[in-house]
Scaffold this active site. Sequence first.
Site, mmCIF file in Angstrom:
data_model
loop_
_atom_site.group_PDB
_atom_site.id
_atom_site.type_symbol
_atom_site.label_atom_id
_atom_site.label_comp_id
_atom_site.label_asym_id
_atom_site.label_seq_id
_atom_site.Cartn_x
_atom_site.Cartn_y
_atom_site.Cartn_z
ATOM 1 N N GLU A 1 0.367 -2.224 8.194
ATOM 2 C CA GLU A 1 1.702 -2.185 8.810
ATOM 3 C C GLU A 1 2.425 -0.868 8.581
ATOM 4 O O GLU A 1 3.049 -0.335 9.496
ATOM 5 C CB GLU A 1 2.567 -3.349 8.298
ATOM 6 C CG GLU A 1 2.235 -4.704 8.901
ATOM 7 C CD GLU A 1 1.112 -5.422 8.189
ATOM 8 O OE1 GLU A 1 0.563 -4.850 7.211
ATOM 9 O OE2 GLU A 1 0.760 -6.562 8.587
ATOM 10 N N HIS A 41 5.279 -15.999 3.147
ATOM 11 C CA HIS A 41 5.083 -15.948 4.602
ATOM 12 C C HIS A 41 6.236 -16.576 5.384
ATOM 13 O O HIS A 41 6.093 -16.853 6.566
ATOM 14 C CB HIS A 41 3.784 -16.673 4.996
ATOM 15 C CG HIS A 41 2.557 -15.859 4.758
ATOM 16 N ND1 HIS A 41 2.256 -15.277 3.547
ATOM 17 C CD2 HIS A 41 1.534 -15.513 5.587
ATOM 18 C CE1 HIS A 41 1.108 -14.635 3.642
ATOM 19 N NE2 HIS A 41 0.651 -14.759 4.863
#
Lengths: 376, 361
Positions: free
Chosen positions: B94, B163
Amino acid sequence: MTQAPTANNRMAKAHSSAETLTEVSTETHLKWLRDMQLIREFENRTMQAYQQAKIGGFCHIYSGQEACAVGTIAATKQDDPVVTAYRDHGHALARGMSARACMAEMFGKITGCAKGKGGSMHMFDRPNWLFGGHGIVGAQTPLGAGLAFASKYENEVLKKGVHPDHKPKQKITLCYLGDGAIDQGAFHEALNLASLFDLPVIFIIENNGYSMGTAIHRHTANHENLVARGESYGIDSIKIDGLDIRHLYSEFKPFADRCRENSRPGFVDLKTYRYQGHSMSDPQKYRTKDEVEEYKNKDSIARLLNQLMEEGSMTEDSWKTMQNEIRDEVLDAVEFAESSPAPEVEAELFTDVYALPQKNLSPTAEYHHGARNPLL
Amino acid sequence: MTTLEMIDSKIHPAVGEWTLPDFVDEADLPGRDGDRVIQFREAIREAMSHEMRQDEKVFLIGEEVAEYNGAYKISQGMLDEFGPRRIIDSPISENGFAGMCIGAAMYGLRPIVEFMSWSFSFVAADAILNNAPKMLYMSGGQWGCPIVFRGNDGAGGQLASTHSWCVEGLYANVPGLKMAIPSNPYDAKGLLATAIRDPDPVFFLESERMLGDKAHVPEEQYYIPFGRARLAREGEHCTLVSFGRPVHFCVEAAEKLAADGIECDVLDMRTIRPLDIDAVIKSVKKTSRVVVVDQSWPFGGVSSEVITQICERCFDYLDHPPVRVNTEDVPTPYAKNLEAAYLPNPTKIEAAVRKVIEATA
C-alpha cells in the site's frame, strides 16, 4: 506491461566512458564548475543566514556533494522529472531554479519558490520539472516511481500530453535519496514496483556514509555492496565515484540513456561525502575532523578546477572572475530574500490548501486562492 | 485580498483543467425513484467506468482489481473493457502503490486507488496523509494531487480488531483532503463521479456491509455536489445526524419512534469534508434536540466535531445537551455478540432519542 528483466542487463557499456567524455565540450565543463561553485557559495551564505537566525527550521547543507546533483542532472533533459529529499538546495539550483527563489524560500518570503510555505526542505520548481524537496526519509521514492509511471503512461497510453502544452516522450525520472533512506520500507516497495512495471526511474543513492549520525556500517546490512539491493529487484545497478564529476557523468550518462531507451529503472550507488553536519544543529560527534579533511582533499570542485587548469581551459584569472560573479549572484539572492516581503497572513495562510476550495471544508477557516506562485 | 487571476472555476495551475460540472440543486439531479435496481458495488463501478471512458487520464489500481475482478467484485469486467494498462493489479504494497499514484497525480494523471480495506491504509499513512493533502500547500500552489483513495471502511462482520477500522475519525482531521461517505447506491455513484473529477485528493469510504444493497440508480452519469447533506426523513422533534452505514440505523430507529409520535429529521451528511453544517443547524433550530450517530470511536471524532460546531453556532436553540452514539470505545471484538454490542444500532439510537425527548418533555 511487465516483462522479465534479462538475466544480465547490467551496463553493457553501450558508450564507453572515454567516448562519452569526448562528447562533453569545454563549455559544458565550465558550466559544471560554475554550477558546483554556485551551490558551494550558496550554501556558505545559507549557513551564515541560518546562524543569524534569518533562516529557521531544519536546514541541510549540500556542501561536498555538489558533483552528484550537477553531474547527474547534466545527463537529463529539461522536462525529465526530478524528485529528491530534504537536502535539496543543490538539486534546485542544478535544475535551474534561481538563487533568489531558493534563498527567499528559506527566508520564508512570498518571493520564494513555494511562497514561503515550504522552507529549506521543500524546494519545488514546476517550470523545471522539480517535484520537491520531501521531508520524510524515503517518502519520495514511491513518488519518483509515480512520476515515471505517469510519463510512461502519457507516452504509451495517452499518446498525448497530460497538459495541452506538453508533448509526450520517453522520459527518465531522477529520484534522489540518501544512504539512510535505503533502510525504509517505502524504498523497497518503490524498487519492486519500478521493476515490476518497467518504470523509467533512476534511484540515485547519494551515499555520504551517514544516516544522520549513524555510519553506514551501523545502519545497513551488506553495506559494502549496495548495488546488490538494486540487483535483487532485477534492476540495473552501478556504483559510481560521486566526487569526480567527469568520471561520474561518463558513467551515468550512458546508464541513464539506457534506462530511458529500455524504459527500465536503474539504481546508482553514488559515493560522496558531506562536509557539514546532517543539519545545522549537528555537533558531529560521530566522525573525526581528520576524516572530513581527508575528503576535503578529494574535493570535487577543486578536482575539476585543477583538471581544467591543467588542460588550459581555465586560468587563475578566469577562475577569480567566475568566483566573483558567483559571489555577486549569491549576495544578490540574499539581499533579494531579505528585502522581499513575508507572505501576508490574510492573503496566504488559507490559500493553496485546496485547488477547489468549497464552503464548510473547515470549521474555522475559509479557504481561497492566493497570489500566483512567482515561478509560474 | 489577492486572488489568483488565472483561476476560473475549471483551471488551476497546479492541476490543469478539470471539468467538474457546475453544481445544481438536488432537485435538478435525476430522480431517486425508478426500477433500474442495481447493487451498491455496481453503482461504484458505473461511476468509475463512465469517468474512465470520458478521460483516459483516469486509471484504477489496487490489490486484485484486475484479473481477480475485484476482491469484492466492484471492478468486475473493467479489465476486459479497459485493459491492463488502466486496470492495474498491484502487489500488496500500500505504501508503495499509494505513493506511486500520488507521484502520478502530481504529474497530471487521475488515479483511483482502491484499498481492499481502509484498515490497510495505515501502512500507507505517510503517503496519503503527509504527501497527498499537503502537496499543493508546501509547493506554494505548484503541484496538486487530483487522486481518489477508496475502499471498505468499518466493521465487515467479525473481522476483529485490525480489519474493522473506521478511519474517518482520524483522517478527517487533516486539512487538504476531502472525504465522502455514501450510505446508498444512488449517492455512491453520484459522489464518486464528483470525487474523480475533483482536483483535490478525495478519501472515499465505502462499507463491505452495504456493497450488496440494492436501489434504483439512474444510468446516466450525475454529479452530487460535495458539502450537501440529504434529508433522509423529516420530523420536528429531534435531529439525527449520521453518515455512511449508520444512516440506515437512524432511519430504522426513526420509524419505530414515529409509531409513538416522535418524529425525527434524519440527515445523511454524505461528505465529512466539506461538512454541510448549515443543514444541521437549520434542522436543530427546528427540533432543538440532536443525536449524532458515528460509527467511529468517540474521542476526538467526527461526532465530537459535529457537536462542537452545533454548540458554537446554535447553542441557545438546544433544549438538551447534544448526544452522541458511537462505536463503543474499545478495540473491535471478534465474538458475534460482542461485536454487535460494540457497534451503533437502531436500538441504541432509539434509546438515545427517547432519553432526550423524555428529559425535555
